[in-house]
Scaffold this active site. Structure first.
Site, PDB file in Angstrom:
ATOM      1  N   GLY A 154      -1.426   1.800   4.807  1.00 23.00           N
ATOM      2  CA  GLY A 154       0.028   1.956   4.755  1.00 23.00           C
ATOM      3  C   GLY A 154       0.603   1.943   6.160  1.00 23.00           C
ATOM      4  O   GLY A 154      -0.126   2.088   7.158  1.00 23.00           O
ATOM      5  N   LEU A 155       1.902   1.812   6.209  1.00 18.34           N
ATOM      6  CA  LEU A 155       2.608   1.735   7.501  1.00 18.34           C
ATOM      7  C   LEU A 155       2.421   3.006   8.320  1.00 18.34           C
ATOM      8  O   LEU A 155       2.115   4.072   7.765  1.00 18.34           O
ATOM      9  CB  LEU A 155       4.120   1.545   7.251  1.00 18.34           C
ATOM     10  CG  LEU A 155       4.575   0.238   6.593  1.00 18.34           C
ATOM     11  CD1 LEU A 155       6.070   0.320   6.265  1.00 18.34           C
ATOM     12  CD2 LEU A 155       4.290  -0.960   7.500  1.00 18.34           C
ATOM     13  N   SER A 156       2.653   2.908   9.598  1.00 17.68           N
ATOM     14  CA  SER A 156       2.667   4.097  10.451  1.00 17.68           C
ATOM     15  C   SER A 156       3.763   5.040   9.939  1.00 17.68           C
ATOM     16  O   SER A 156       4.878   4.609   9.654  1.00 17.68           O
ATOM     17  CB  SER A 156       2.966   3.673  11.898  1.00 17.68           C
ATOM     18  OG  SER A 156       3.064   4.801  12.715  1.00 17.68           O
ATOM     19  N   GLY A 157       3.439   6.290   9.784  1.00 17.12           N
ATOM     20  CA  GLY A 157       4.418   7.266   9.299  1.00 17.12           C
ATOM     21  C   GLY A 157       4.528   7.322   7.784  1.00 17.12           C
ATOM     22  O   GLY A 157       5.312   8.095   7.237  1.00 17.12           O
ATOM     23  N   ALA A 158       3.743   6.508   7.084  1.00 20.00           N
ATOM     24  CA  ALA A 158       3.833   6.510   5.612  1.00 20.00           C
ATOM     25  C   ALA A 158       3.261   7.808   5.030  1.00 20.00           C
ATOM     26  O   ALA A 158       3.691   8.268   3.977  1.00 20.00           O
ATOM     27  CB  ALA A 158       3.097   5.303   5.038  1.00 20.00           C
ATOM     28  N   GLY A 159       2.259   8.390   5.714  1.00 21.15           N
ATOM     29  CA  GLY A 159       1.723   9.659   5.221  1.00 21.15           C
ATOM     30  C   GLY A 159       0.207   9.727   5.113  1.00 21.15           C
ATOM     31  O   GLY A 159      -0.336  10.672   4.529  1.00 21.15           O
ATOM     32  N   LYS A 160      -0.498   8.782   5.692  1.00 20.14           N
ATOM     33  CA  LYS A 160      -1.965   8.723   5.566  1.00 20.14           C
ATOM     34  C   LYS A 160      -2.623   9.997   6.127  1.00 20.14           C
ATOM     35  O   LYS A 160      -3.458  10.617   5.466  1.00 20.14           O
ATOM     36  CB  LYS A 160      -2.514   7.476   6.291  1.00 20.14           C
ATOM     37  CG  LYS A 160      -1.917   6.162   5.783  1.00 20.14           C
ATOM     38  CD  LYS A 160      -2.402   4.959   6.551  1.00 20.14           C
ATOM     39  CE  LYS A 160      -1.964   4.895   8.002  1.00 20.14           C
ATOM     40  NZ  LYS A 160      -0.501   4.800   8.221  1.00 20.14           N
ATOM     41  N   SER A 210      -4.643  -0.394   8.585  1.00 22.33           N
ATOM     42  CA  SER A 210      -5.370  -1.527   7.988  1.00 22.33           C
ATOM     43  C   SER A 210      -4.421  -2.517   7.303  1.00 22.33           C
ATOM     44  O   SER A 210      -4.382  -2.619   6.076  1.00 22.33           O
ATOM     45  CB  SER A 210      -6.477  -1.075   7.035  1.00 22.33           C
ATOM     46  OG  SER A 210      -6.212   0.084   6.321  1.00 22.33           O
TER      47      SER A 210
END
Ligand code: ADP
Length: 193
Positions: free
Chosen positions: A28-34, A102
């Protein structure tokens, strides 16, 4: 030679290795919550004394992948390295959690093909929301041109076609997102709790 002896799942497990290993692969995008959801899972696993490792994209880039750029080639190399380590861990009974952007589908699929028990989690969040959160101040820098090749702004992100779990972090709490993943792990027979 006895063919059964070659099958890793038939090998005797050490007593400390009570759990089947598997890999949870966030994308997921940066800041999405991973990282945030990984931290919730970490708490759950730690509480139960279950062996696991988190391979956080930012941390990996300061050691295992130090010096790699954000070109497609280097991003793919980074993901292959994380996948390699996840495979080593999970085939030895440890739960591996990969939390890197990724962005490219093809290399994610290559990693999936390598790892026997692989659960892809799409941490889905609109770019505008990630940018609004701007947890690390990177979106601002990317918009100002201080950072190039920034995923979602000046570099592509290819969402997964058929992930095992989708966490819509715009509408869910981190707890709810983590619970979705735990429910899927239960459904797949990877955990019993
Ligand atoms: P990433 O690791 O994907 O770059 P982070 O986990 O560092 O993202 O940041 C995500 C931000 O979004 C955090 O500030 C977190 O509190 C917030 N957030 C809001 N809802 C959620 C959710 N459901 N899951 C994860 N993070 C969430």
């Amino acid at each position: 030679m006895n063919a059964i002896a070659l099958m890793p799942q038939m090998m005797p497990q050490s007593k400390s290795c009570q759990y089947q290993g598997f890999t949870i692969w966030f994308t997921g995008l940066s800041g999405a919550g991973k990282s945030t959801i990984s931290a919730v899972l970490h708490d759950e696993l730690k509480r139960r004394d279950i062996k696991h490792e988190i391979l956080d994209g930012d941390v990996v880039r300061t050691n295992l992948s130090k010096g790699l750029s954000f070109s497609k080639e280097d991003r793919d190399t980074n993901i292959r390295r994380i996948g390699f380590v996840c495979n080593l861990l999970s085939r030895n009974g440890i739960i591996a959690i990969a939390a890197a952007i990724s962005p490219y589908r093809e290399v994610r699929e290559q990693v999936r093909d390598q790892i026997d028990h692989f659960v892809e989690v799409f941490v889905k969040c609109p770019l505008e929301v990630c940018e609004e959160r701007d947890v690390k101040g990177l979106y601002k820098k990317a918009r100002n041109g201080e950072i190039s090749h920034f995923t979602g702004i000046s570099d592509p992100y290819e969402p997964p076609m058929d992930p095992e779990v989708v966490c819509e972090t715009q509408n869910e709490t981190p707890r709810e997102s983590a619970d979705k993943i735990l429910a899927k792990l239960r459904e797949l027979g990877y955990i019993e709790w």
